[in-house]
Write a protein that holds these residues in place. Structure first.
Motif, mmCIF file in Angstrom:
data_model
loop_
_atom_site.group_PDB
_atom_site.id
_atom_site.type_symbol
_atom_site.label_atom_id
_atom_site.label_comp_id
_atom_site.label_asym_id
_atom_site.label_seq_id
_atom_site.Cartn_x
_atom_site.Cartn_y
_atom_site.Cartn_z
ATOM 1 N N ASP A 249 -35.404 -58.492 14.598
ATOM 2 C CA ASP A 249 -35.364 -56.915 15.001
ATOM 3 C C ASP A 249 -35.263 -55.980 13.911
ATOM 4 N N LEU A 250 -35.732 -56.528 12.728
ATOM 5 C CA LEU A 250 -35.965 -55.568 11.807
ATOM 6 C C LEU A 250 -37.087 -55.988 10.984
ATOM 7 N N ALA A 251 -38.025 -54.771 10.813
ATOM 8 C CA ALA A 251 -39.122 -54.729 10.123
ATOM 9 C C ALA A 251 -39.029 -55.323 8.750
ATOM 10 N N PRO A 252 -39.880 -55.788 7.917
ATOM 11 C CA PRO A 252 -39.940 -56.077 6.408
ATOM 12 C C PRO A 252 -39.404 -54.954 5.672
ATOM 13 N N GLY A 253 -38.445 -55.265 4.733
ATOM 14 C CA GLY A 253 -37.796 -54.107 4.070
ATOM 15 C C GLY A 253 -36.977 -53.119 4.856
ATOM 16 N N GLN A 254 -36.702 -53.226 6.081
ATOM 17 C CA GLN A 254 -36.175 -52.384 6.767
ATOM 18 C C GLN A 254 -34.416 -52.501 6.627
ATOM 19 N N LEU A 255 -33.768 -51.514 6.413
ATOM 20 C CA LEU A 255 -32.436 -51.485 5.859
ATOM 21 C C LEU A 255 -31.423 -51.212 7.018
ATOM 22 N N LEU A 256 -30.283 -52.304 7.018
ATOM 23 C CA LEU A 256 -29.370 -52.125 7.877
ATOM 24 C C LEU A 256 -28.116 -51.103 7.248
ATOM 25 N N ARG A 257 -27.950 -50.070 7.738
ATOM 26 C CA ARG A 257 -27.066 -49.135 7.130
ATOM 27 C C ARG A 257 -26.312 -48.452 8.204
ATOM 28 N N GLY A 258 -25.061 -48.634 8.804
ATOM 29 C CA GLY A 258 -24.456 -47.913 9.835
ATOM 30 C C GLY A 258 -24.959 -48.774 11.029
ATOM 31 N N VAL A 259 -25.738 -49.865 11.131
ATOM 32 C CA VAL A 259 -25.841 -50.516 12.366
ATOM 33 C C VAL A 259 -25.224 -51.885 11.920
ATOM 34 N N VAL A 260 -24.456 -52.387 13.163
ATOM 35 C CA VAL A 260 -23.929 -53.826 12.757
ATOM 36 C C VAL A 260 -24.631 -54.781 12.275
ATOM 37 N N HIS A 261 -24.278 -55.733 11.135
ATOM 38 C CA HIS A 261 -24.833 -56.771 10.599
ATOM 39 C C HIS A 261 -24.926 -57.892 11.554
ATOM 40 N N ASP A 262 -23.887 -58.291 12.270
ATOM 41 C CA ASP A 262 -24.065 -59.360 13.183
ATOM 42 C C ASP A 262 -25.067 -59.169 14.296
#
Length: 403
Positions: A249-262
């Protein structure tokens, strides 16, 4: 940046700290030096700084409190990028499984105090659709203490989305051991408990947490879905999508920030009983103070004293070696590192996968909080040895002073 201080703060000192000045008045430093042993704290600072330098984590906040005296220190930056902003005590972190003890367990106990949940009732009383697969014998108490016999997590495939889908998957699981006979730390337990809070209270879990826990405790920077309240720049990033994306559910290089890591909670929309809360070390400290004060903080009662007892003392069935409260870890394999080598059995706490610790020792009236984003950028960093150092050095800093 570090801060030694005595609570409550004068208005002048509040203004000084808000301006980001680390130079406290000599009187405040003297009180802190008198209260804590500074040598272990200097060693602790070096241990965290070494971990940052070795790129085992980009940044962190540590906070130690005892009877109104505070040592607080921020380390590193938001990421390993050269131009990344420095972490400050105001930085918001993904608290991961601290959610279980900041929200879900106390919420269930509040509703039990009100007679709306029976802790010894079978799960199927509240969720008849969970019948089958040996789950009829699971009680609410079993879920809280991780002895339900359910697997540790929900399957990721075939792909699914939403709280209802998560509930269906949880109810489809079969127990691997008779409920009450075996300890296994399980996110499924707390996913179901979060859904139980929603069903019984009649409000979304994030609303219950805000109205009944975070709001009354003045935890102003704590909650689910933080991007609805604060700028992304205030939140420490966790993980980047790899060459093939992250968990689909994340594109290559897309950053998780403020979206739950789990990833399971992301599929659920960011809110669950198992994870999803974002917080600061200061806010988590307010929660810890409430527990040490028997469920009350600043004249506001959040939990009854008996609920605090159930949350923080051994409630595991006889014959099980891993000791848990109805939420807090006391002496399971997960407890040994954050407890360190000095805090006694009877202290309690919890950790979070993103690199978070809350550990509380009633015997010395002390606790420490450690929040980090050790999962940045690729979830390959291991800081478990650092946990042991944090627990041991924290206890050494308060050991000689007593409550």
């Amino acid at each position: 940046m570090f801060r030694f201080r005595r609570l409550p703060l004068s208005l002048a000192l509040v203004s000084l700290l808000a301006a980001g000045c680390a130079a406290l008045p000599e009187r405040e430093r003297a009180v802190a030096a008198e209260r804590f042993d500074t040598a272990p704290l200097h060693a602790l600072d070096r241990a965290v700084e070494d971990a940052v330098a070795a790129r085992r984590l980009p940044g962190a906040v540590y906070r130690l409190e005892q009877a109104g005296t505070v040592y607080e220190r921020a380390y590193g930056r938001f990421s390993d990028e050269a131009d990344a902003a420095p972490v400050t005590p105001d930085t918001i972190f993904d608290a991961a499984s601290l959610t279980k003890v900041l929200v879900t367990a106390p919420a269930v106990l509040m509703l039990a105090e009100e007679g709306r949940i029976d802790l010894d009732a079978p799960l199927v009383r509240y969720f008849p659709d969970c019948a089958g697969g040996g789950k009829e014998a699971i009680t609410v108490r079993h879920l809280l203490t991780h002895v339900s016999g359910l697997p540790s997590g929900l399957p990721a495939k075939p792909d699914w989305r939403g709280d209802a889908a998560a509930h269906g998957l949880a109810c489809a699981q079969q127990v691997t051991h008779a409920p009450g006979s075996y300890f296994r730390y399980s996110d499924i337990n707390y996913i179901l408990l979060g859904q139980l809070v929603q069903r019984v209270s009649g409000m979304p879990l994030q609303d219950f947490a805000r109205r009944r826990i975070f709001g009354p405790l003045g935890m102003r920077d704590t909650g689910y879905l933080p991007l609805a309240r604060v700028r992304a720049e205030a939140i420490a990033p966790t993980q980047k999508g790899g060459p093939e994306g992250l968990h689909g559910d994340l594109a290559p290089g897309q950053l998780l920030r403020g979206v739950v890591h789990d990833p399971t909670v992301r599929r659920m929309g960011g809110v669950a009983g198992s994870a999803g809360v974002f917080s600061t070390a200061r806010d988590v400290a307010r929660y810890a103070r409430m527990l040490l004060n028997g469920g009350e903080l600043d004249g506001v009662r959040v939990l009854g004293r008996d609920s605090v007892r159930l949350l923080t003392t051994v409630q595991t069935p006889p014959g099980i070696e891993s000791l848990r409260g109805m939420g807090m870890d006391i002496d399971s394999p997960y407890a040994k590192r954050p407890r360190g080598g000095i805090y006694p059995l009877g202290s309690y706490g919890h950790t979070g996968f993103t690199g978070c610790i809350l550990w509380i020792d009633p015997s010395s009236n002390s606790f420490y909080v450690f929040l980090s984003n050790r999962v940045y950028p690729d979830d390959k960093n291991n800081i478990l040895p650092l946990y042991t150092e944090l627990g041991t050095l924290s206890a050494q800093a308060v050991r000689a002073t007593g409550p």
